[in-house]
Write an enzyme that holds these catalytic residues in place. Structure first.
Site, PDB file in Angstrom:
ATOM      1  N   CYS A 110       0.831  -1.203   0.000  1.00  0.00           N
ATOM      2  CA  CYS A 110       0.000   0.000   0.000  1.00  0.00           C
ATOM      3  C   CYS A 110       0.866   1.253   0.000  1.00  0.00           C
ATOM      4  CB  CYS A 110      -0.999  -0.029   1.144  1.00  0.00           C
ATOM      5  SG  CYS A 110      -2.402   1.060   0.844  1.00  0.00           S
ATOM      6  N   GLU A 165      -3.206  -8.555   3.606  1.00  0.00           N
ATOM      7  CA  GLU A 165      -3.582  -9.066   4.921  1.00  0.00           C
ATOM      8  C   GLU A 165      -5.062  -8.846   5.208  1.00  0.00           C
ATOM      9  OE1 GLU A 165      -2.192  -6.244   4.297  1.00  0.00           O
ATOM     10  OE2 GLU A 165      -2.765  -4.711   5.758  1.00  0.00           O
ATOM     11  N   HIS A 177      -4.263  -4.535   0.114  1.00  0.00           N
ATOM     12  CA  HIS A 177      -3.859  -5.015   1.431  1.00  0.00           C
ATOM     13  C   HIS A 177      -3.986  -6.531   1.443  1.00  0.00           C
ATOM     14  CE1 HIS A 177      -3.439  -1.312   3.788  1.00  0.00           C
ATOM     15  NE2 HIS A 177      -4.379  -0.816   3.001  1.00  0.00           N
TER      16      HIS A 177
END
Lengths: 365, 201, 233
Positions: free
Chosen positions: B83, B181, B179
């Site tokens: 990011c 995650e 992202h």
């Protein structure tokens, strides 16, 4: 008859072995499968659309109650398939789901999809988590073998209570000879014994206040409230059907997009840990042997296939660690504390206070 | 000894990244101190980042590890930017006035393809490169107003269905705009595979 | 792609399904609910803490909440100053929701400039008695630095009687400025499917729909993507 497999003696007909400390090897096999074969004579393997099954089901119909059956749903294969079959026969069904905090996402989703699609009224009971958490920790600390007692006791009593409230006499259970005819007593203990639950709770610091929120019931209380007053009966329709789990799974998947969650009873995250990590590592017991032996005896699986399955661990090391950490985290105890508990002294249920007399009488009958 | 460094320079999501990598049994060393210049015993360096370009650059500078990261890139270590962490790998951004790390030629420009400048939500990402095509899905989570704009367009290995660069690889430098995650199991697998690749080689 | 965001409300000891934001059904353990929506790969998740008070145990609770959630997480009712925002974003929180009021605008601006507009959801509570002009609203939203706006129809909360689209359409023009999310009364998967087709709506936030059986009488967490996306309902 038995054969040696490493350091264990294993039955040559099923796959039970001497990790069942009460096993007796016989001419034909072992005490477990000998008894199972006898029990299996009670299994009527009818097809769902047969007249025999129809007749069986009709006896529960058209009573003056609002519903013919109450069914406890876990999201697992047995109760899901049972729901499907009974709904197909146009029985009036009220479903109930008891959430003790351990539902896997897949199990919850299965319950939702089926009850929505079949338009079955569903009551859910959410067990207060804090008291449950403390009771589970108390059970871990007590060192006894059956760590499923809290969960199982609550399921059964809540379902019965609900049926009693609804004035419905019959509870349909997914219990089946097909995959459950074998379960050695040395691996288990009755979850009915509310007296012992209260005793263990008290021994390990569960307050009276917390315990009261769980509504634990002694056997006498259950007998009085459910059997005597309300005449509640548990019915096992899967024992009147030619029930095969693999066939059932495929049907449910096609019909409802039902999803498989893995091993038997892994619809509960607790049971996944208990059977996949705790029982094997602490007690050296692989409960799959009981399930698979039941299936061997009922002709659902062949012995070699079962042996091959048993060669693979239930969970690999990484999965075991993940489940272990998950449980420690959810119970809010340290991983090191959970590990200590896992290797602490083993205590027998029989050595702790409980309704032992009643249990002995029941076993005798 | 294989080592995965995760830079924690006061902005953002390093906690979650550490958590998901550890779920995949990957041991991560979180670096929230100034690394010695001669510290070289590692394979991968992950650079997370949240917030504005200038905010990230200033925090990175304050952490004392700015040069270390540039060095990681030139030494051929695998550098994975996530990011805003991916954005500062470039030379500059329309968002701010600070100079970026300048590891990849190009800059960061405002989103034009989405209805609003803010590109937020789960998007479809197709990986054209066969090494990564198994990750193509519609579950990748994006949350940004500015996008990666490399000079060499051939290093863009994946875009969203609207054409926003999602994944860039230039030699040993990897830039992930979404992202990983927060993008479901596939996202976690994507990141852990990228890390694992560097440990195996 | 449109977003479908489940909302959980936590009142001090337990999750509750609400009716007009008053407690109605006890939904049990907070982390359990979060885990469910996380494992369901919900597009995002909003957790509200209407009675939040700063305390050590609540800080630990928030930490657990963030650690348990693997989908983009938005927390409402907690952040009242820059310190708590910094702490939560540092732990891995993705967004905060803050009610758009003149009192809050400065805080929203500060958070937005430090963490980006994507970190802030501006909450606008629907009040049918107020005649809110959208131009005024648009100005306030732009000033706040919020990345998106979420309209909450309190009167419809927990009713399952359907979104009041005729009323909410008043705010259509805001979608040119930023993504617009709606919350309040979504009746179920069928309505979700149709509302998401409206191009001014970027997403729907729903609470009781995702926490209850369809009749909303019992708790049953659910989030079935196939039931609203591109399949016949």
């Amino acid at each position: 008859m038995s054969e040696k497999c490493g350091r264990t003696m294993i039955c040559s007909r099923c796959v039970m072995d001497d990790t069942d400390t009460s096993i007796v090897f016989t001419q034909t096999g072992c005490s477990n499968c000998d008894q199972a074969l006898l029990d299996l004579e009670n299994w009527k393997r009818n097809e769902p659309d047969s007249n025999d099954f129809k007749e069986y089901v009709d006896q529960f119909r058209f009573n003056k109650n609002e519903f013919d059956f109450v069914i406890g749903l876990s999201g697992g294969i047995d109760s899901s398939y049972l729901l499907h079959i009974l709904k197909k026969t146009n029985l009036r069904i009220q479903a109930i789901h008891v959430d003790a905090g351990w539902n896997s996402k897949i199990a919850t989703s299965n319950i939702f999809k089926m009850t929505e699609r079949l338009k079955i009224p569903l009551k859910t009971i959410v067990i207060p988590w804090e008291p449950m958490r403390k009771l589970q920790i108390a059970y871990l600390k007590s060192g006894v073998i059956n760590q499923d007692v809290p969960q199982d006791h609550l399921f059964t009593t809540r379902v019965k209570k609900f049926a009693a409230q609804m004035n419905v006499k019959y509870i349909a259970s997914g219990w089946n000879y097909s995959s459950e005819s074998i379960l050695p007593t040395s691996w288990s203990y009755s979850p009915r014994d509310g007296k012992q639950i209260k005793h263990i709770a008290h021994m390990y610091g569960v307050t009276k206040n917390d315990l009261s929120k769980l509504e634990i019931m002694t056997q006498l209380s259950q007998y009085y409230n459910f059997n005597l007053r309300k005449k509640i009966k548990i019915i096992q329709p899967l024992n009147y059907l030619n029930y095969n789990r693999d066939v059932a799974k495929e049907l449910l998947t096609n019909e409802y997009n039902w999803q498989d969650y893995g091993g038997k009873h892994e619809e509960s995250r607790w049971t996944k840990f208990y059977q996949g990590v705790w029982l094997p590592k602490r007690w050296g017991i692989d409960k799959r042997k009981a399930h698979l032996s039941s299936q061997i005896i009922s002709g659902q699986i062949d012995r070699q296939k079962a042996l091959n399955m048993l060669n693979e661990p239930i969970l690999n090391e990484l999965q075991s660690e993940q489940e272990f950490n998950f449980i420690a985290n959810k119970l809010q105890i340290n991983q090191s504390e959970l590990k200590d508990l896992m290797f602490a002294s083993k205590i027998s249920h029989e050595s702790l206070k409980g309704d032992h007399l009643i249990r002995k009488i029941r076993n005798h009958l | 000894m294989n080592q995965i460094l995760l830079m924690d320079y006061g902005v953002g999501n390093s906690a979650k990244i550490k958590q998901v990598l550890e779920m995949k049994a990957l041991n991560v060393t979180v670096v929230d101190f100034k690394l010695e210049d001669n510290f070289q015993d590692y394979q991968t360096l992950i650079l997370p980042g949240v917030g504005s370009f200038d905010g990230c650059m200033k925090s990175l500078e304050a952490s004392g590890n700015l040069d270390f990261i540039k060095q990681a890139a030139s030494l051929g270590k695998r550098v994975i930017g996530i990011c805003a962490g991916a954005q500062i790998i470039f030379e500059s951004s329309e968002e701010g006035s600070c100079k970026g790390l300048g590891i990849i030629e190009g800059n960061v420009i405002a989103n034009q393809q989405t209805k609003n400048v803010l590109n937020v939500g789960r998007k479809i990402v197709k990986f054209e490169d066969s090494n990564y095509s198994r990750f193509s899905s519609d579950r990748f989570y994006f949350s940004h107003s500015f996008q990666l704009n490399p000079v060499d367009k051939s290093c863009i290995l994946a875009k969203t269905s609207e054409g926003i660069p999602a994944f860039i690889k230039k030699k040993n430098i990897y830039c992930i705009q979404f992202h990983p995650e927060k993008s479901g199991m596939l996202g976690i697998d994507f990141l852990s595979d990228l890390v694992l690749e560097s440990l195996v080689n | 792609m449109k977003r479908v965001i489940p909302a959980i409300t936590f009142f001090n000891e337990s999750v509750f399904v609400t009716l007009q934001f008053q407690k109605r059904l006890d939904g049990g353990d907070l982390l359990n609910s979060i885990r469910f929506f996380s494992e369901s790969d919900a597009d995002e998740l909003i957790v509200s803490f209407p009675r939040y008070r700063n305390s050590e145990s609540n800080s630990l609770l928030l930490k657990s909440v963030i650690e348990t959630c693997f989908v983009p997480l938005n927390i409402a009712g907690v952040v009242r100053d820059m310190n708590s925002a910094t702490e939560l974003f540092g732990l891995g929180l993705d967004k905060v929701s803050i009610t758009l009021t003149s009192k809050n605008i400065n805080l929203m601006k500060e958070i937005s400039s430090r963490y980006g507009s994507q970190a802030i959801t501006a909450i606008v509570k629907i009040d049918r008695t107020l005649d809110l002009t959208t131009t005024l609203l648009a100005d306030q939203l732009l000033e706040s630095g919020a990345g998106e706006v979420l309209f909450i129809d309190i009167a419809k909360d927990g009713s399952g009687s359907g979104l009041d689209l005729p009323f909410l359409e008043k705010f259509k023009s805001l979608s040119d400025k930023m993504p617009v999310l709606l919350r309040g009364g979504c009746s179920g998967y069928a309505e979700l499917g149709s509302v998401l087709n409206l191009n001014w709506i970027d997403g729907i936030v729903a609470a009781s729909m995702f926490s209850c059986t369809a009749d909303r009488q019992s708790i049953l967490l659910n989030y079935e993507r196939e039931m609203w996306s591109n399949h016949d309902l």
